[in-house]
Design an enzyme around this catalytic site. Structure first.
Site, PDB file in Angstrom:
ATOM      1  N   LYS A 124       0.141  -1.586   0.293  1.00  0.00           N
ATOM      2  CA  LYS A 124      -0.037   0.454   0.017  1.00  0.00           C
ATOM      3  C   LYS A 124       1.143   1.186  -0.084  1.00  0.00           C
ATOM      4  O   LYS A 124       0.951   2.233  -1.134  1.00  0.00           O
ATOM      5  CB  LYS A 124      -0.316   0.620   0.731  1.00  0.00           C
ATOM      6  CG  LYS A 124      -1.661  -1.242   1.227  1.00  0.00           C
ATOM      7  CD  LYS A 124      -2.381  -0.866   2.250  1.00  0.00           C
ATOM      8  CE  LYS A 124      -2.136  -1.536   3.810  1.00  0.00           C
ATOM      9  NZ  LYS A 124      -1.867  -2.655   3.301  1.00  0.00           N
ATOM     10  N   THR A 125       1.679   1.451   1.229  1.00  0.00           N
ATOM     11  CA  THR A 125       2.983   2.789   0.503  1.00  0.00           C
ATOM     12  C   THR A 125       3.367   2.661  -0.654  1.00  0.00           C
ATOM     13  O   THR A 125       4.010   3.744  -0.694  1.00  0.00           O
ATOM     14  CB  THR A 125       4.299   2.275   2.191  1.00  0.00           C
ATOM     15  OG1 THR A 125       2.991   1.926   3.602  1.00  0.00           O
ATOM     16  CG2 THR A 125       4.243   3.824   2.123  1.00  0.00           C
ATOM     17  N   ASP A 155      -2.121   6.868   6.505  1.00  0.00           N
ATOM     18  CA  ASP A 155      -1.907   5.396   6.434  1.00  0.00           C
ATOM     19  C   ASP A 155      -3.117   5.057   7.557  1.00  0.00           C
ATOM     20  O   ASP A 155      -3.374   5.632   8.659  1.00  0.00           O
ATOM     21  CB  ASP A 155      -0.276   4.834   6.863  1.00  0.00           C
ATOM     22  CG  ASP A 155      -0.889   3.775   6.813  1.00  0.00           C
ATOM     23  OD1 ASP A 155      -1.380   2.547   6.224  1.00  0.00           O
ATOM     24  OD2 ASP A 155       0.921   3.199   7.121  1.00  0.00           O
ATOM     25  N   THR A 185      -6.341  -1.984   6.965  1.00  0.00           N
ATOM     26  CA  THR A 185      -5.654  -3.299   6.515  1.00  0.00           C
ATOM     27  C   THR A 185      -7.373  -3.760   7.179  1.00  0.00           C
ATOM     28  O   THR A 185      -7.885  -4.489   7.063  1.00  0.00           O
ATOM     29  CB  THR A 185      -4.779  -3.430   7.686  1.00  0.00           C
ATOM     30  OG1 THR A 185      -4.943  -2.772   9.397  1.00  0.00           O
ATOM     31  CG2 THR A 185      -3.145  -2.942   7.262  1.00  0.00           C
ATOM     32  N   ARG A 194       6.134  -7.694   2.184  1.00  0.00           N
ATOM     33  CA  ARG A 194       7.607  -7.794   3.162  1.00  0.00           C
ATOM     34  C   ARG A 194       7.881  -9.158   3.504  1.00  0.00           C
ATOM     35  O   ARG A 194       9.566  -8.676   4.163  1.00  0.00           O
ATOM     36  CB  ARG A 194       6.255  -6.875   3.603  1.00  0.00           C
ATOM     37  CG  ARG A 194       7.151  -6.343   5.270  1.00  0.00           C
ATOM     38  CD  ARG A 194       6.367  -5.225   6.254  1.00  0.00           C
ATOM     39  NE  ARG A 194       6.156  -4.377   5.789  1.00  0.00           N
ATOM     40  CZ  ARG A 194       5.482  -3.628   5.435  1.00  0.00           C
ATOM     41  NH1 ARG A 194       4.715  -4.401   6.785  1.00  0.00           N
ATOM     42  NH2 ARG A 194       4.846  -2.706   5.255  1.00  0.00           N
TER      43      ARG A 194
HETATM   44  P1  ADP Z   1       2.173  -1.629   3.439  1.00  0.00           P
HETATM   45  O1  ADP Z   1       1.971  -0.306   2.902  1.00  0.00           O
HETATM   46  O2  ADP Z   1       0.976  -2.483   2.415  1.00  0.00           O
HETATM   47  O3  ADP Z   1       1.724  -2.025   5.014  1.00  0.00           O
HETATM   48  P2  ADP Z   1       5.008  -1.668   1.972  1.00  0.00           P
HETATM   49  O4  ADP Z   1       4.252  -0.413   0.854  1.00  0.00           O
HETATM   50  O5  ADP Z   1       5.563  -0.969   3.066  1.00  0.00           O
HETATM   51  O6  ADP Z   1       3.308  -2.385   2.740  1.00  0.00           O
HETATM   52  O7  ADP Z   1       5.677  -2.865   1.340  1.00  0.00           O
HETATM   53  C1  ADP Z   1       6.176  -3.423   2.118  1.00  0.00           C
HETATM   54  C2  ADP Z   1       7.610  -4.288   1.637  1.00  0.00           C
HETATM   55  O8  ADP Z   1       7.362  -5.396   0.363  1.00  0.00           O
HETATM   56  C3  ADP Z   1       8.262  -2.778   0.823  1.00  0.00           C
HETATM   57  O9  ADP Z   1       9.562  -2.013   0.845  1.00  0.00           O
HETATM   58  C4  ADP Z   1       8.593  -3.581  -1.268  1.00  0.00           C
HETATM   59  O10 ADP Z   1       9.894  -3.074  -1.276  1.00  0.00           O
HETATM   60  C5  ADP Z   1       7.813  -5.109  -0.712  1.00  0.00           C
HETATM   61  N1  ADP Z   1       6.826  -4.881  -1.340  1.00  0.00           N
HETATM   62  C6  ADP Z   1       5.311  -4.741  -1.666  1.00  0.00           C
HETATM   63  N2  ADP Z   1       4.777  -4.474  -3.135  1.00  0.00           N
HETATM   64  C7  ADP Z   1       5.257  -4.883  -3.769  1.00  0.00           C
HETATM   65  C8  ADP Z   1       5.590  -5.149  -5.642  1.00  0.00           C
HETATM   66  N3  ADP Z   1       4.436  -5.344  -6.434  1.00  0.00           N
HETATM   67  N4  ADP Z   1       6.620  -5.378  -5.912  1.00  0.00           N
HETATM   68  C9  ADP Z   1       7.945  -5.429  -5.779  1.00  0.00           C
HETATM   69  N5  ADP Z   1       8.220  -5.416  -4.026  1.00  0.00           N
HETATM   70  C10 ADP Z   1       6.705  -4.687  -3.143  1.00  0.00           C
END
Ligand code: ADP
Length: 354
Positions: free
Chosen positions: A76-77, A121, A170, A229
């Site tokens: 998401k981030t 977030d 989430t 992640r």
């Molecule tokens: P969320 O915000 O949903 O908790 P993040 O965007 O922080 O998740 O993602 C966590 C890590 O996973 C990031 O640092 C990134 O490196 C990796 N990541 C997430 N989605 C992808 C993707 N589609 N392709 C490559 N790496 C990804």
């Protein structure tokens, strides 16, 4: 896999103050894709966003507000930062719990630039007193600001630049409908498939310059809960194991041994996943058991039970959420090496099967 290599390798820097200590956050940012083309998997989401971004750019407009939902670690981030990059705009980030008072939110909104991607977030935790302000900001690009108190108070209408709000959660079910409906682009992220995770592991190992055997990529992909992640975190741990107890390359042997040492099984289940299933089966006859009781039984926060553990167990067909509580499926018995031959006295769903 070779055994412990004694003095061959320097000890890993463990202390955060050590100059070579690699902060997990710093590495996570290093691995975070910056462009849509580097965002691997989720093809439909990617293709749609590509269209929306291109269309907004061609019309010289800001991107419509985006609502991102899905379990933690699915990107998401990452998607929010990518949107800012692809639009060539600023990126501002905050989390709803950090916004205490209207002035906290107003302070950020009034400092945004034209087109800024403003990422909030955990938007389900936004205080209702701030939601009103956000509604007007999202729809009319202005906020009403009250100056003074009592009879002399007056309302000032402050115009805002046309920004893009990206709200992430989430727990989409906890977002108020009037807020949700103000997002023009809803995106629901789902767990990643094995080939998608393999691609992510290959990309990350290239960035980290770690050598990994092709079969080890698949073995590792099976262990990472469908979550990028987790894939990146396990890759870094396997790099440690390969460096200290292996020959430097992450082989299938290193992954198998590493997973054994970290108590992660071949389905990607961690110790706590198994504790949850075992508690439902052994303490509550397979369920149903209420989420709060279950959380207490395994010493887990209710929030992390519901947001982190359960979605993966449900996706794996090991647990069901029913109106009366959580139920372990027959597959959960299998995975724990138990025999599922007794209808549970507590479980009406199962009783009806016998
Ligand atoms: P969320 O915000 O949903 O908790 P993040 O965007 O922080 O998740 O993602 C966590 C890590 O996973 C990031 O640092 C990134 O490196 C990796 N990541 C997430 N989605 C992808 C993707 N589609 N392709 C490559 N790496 C990804």
């Amino acid at each position: 896999m070779s055994g412990p290599s004694g003095g061959e390798h320097p000890p890993l820097p463990q202390h955060p103050l050590h100059p070579e200590f690699e902060s997990e956050d710093r590495i996570e940012n290093q691995l975070r894709p910056q462009r849509l083309d580097d965002f691997l998997g989720q093809p439909q989401i990617k293709e749609n966003l590509k269209v929306f971004i291109q269309a907004a750019r061609e019309r010289n407009e800001s991107l419509d507000h985006v609502f991102l939902s899905g379990p933690p670690g699915l990107g998401k981030t990452t998607l929010a930062t990518i949107m800012a990059h692809e639009m060539g705009c600023d990126f501002r980030v905050t989390a709803a719990p950090a916004l205490e008072k209207p002035k906290d939110l107003a302070g950020i909104l009034t400092s945004l630039q034209e087109g800024t991607v403003f990422f909030i977030d955990e938007i389900h935790r936004l205080k209702s007193s701030l939601e009103e302000m956000l509604y007007v900001a999202m729809e009319d690009y202005e906020i009403d600001w009250v100056i003074g108190q009592g009879p002399s108070a007056r309302t000032l209408r402050v115009p805002l630049p046309r920004f893009t709000l990206v709200g992430a959660t989430t727990r989409p079910g906890m977002v108020a409908a009037p807020l949700f409906t103000r997002f023009g682009i809803p995106v629901r992220l789902d767990f990643y498939s094995r080939p998608e995770l393999e691609a992510i592991i290959r990309r990350s190992s290239g960035i980290l310059e770690v050598s990994i055997a092709e079969e080890a990529v698949s073995t590792l992909a099976d262990c990472c809960r469908g979550t990028p992640r987790v894939a990146n975190r396990l890759l870094r741990r396997m790099r440690d194991f390969a460096q200290v107890i292996g020959g430097g390359t992450i082989t299938t042997g290193v992954v198998t041994e590493g997973m054994r040492r970290m108590n992660i099984d071949e389905h990607g289940l961690e110790e706590q996943d198994r504790n949850i299933l075992r508690a439902i089966i052994e303490m509550y006859g397979g369920g149903p058991v209420g989420a709060e009781t279950l959380a207490i039984s395994v010493g887990e926060e209710l929030d992390s039970l519901e947001v982190f553990y359960e979605p993966f167990l449900i996706q794996q067909g090991l647990l069901q959420r029913t109106a009366r509580g959580r139920v372990a499926t027959p597959r959960a018995w299998n995975v724990l090496g138990l025999i599922h031959n007794q209808p549970s006295p507590n479980n009406e769903d199962q009783r009806s099967l016998f």
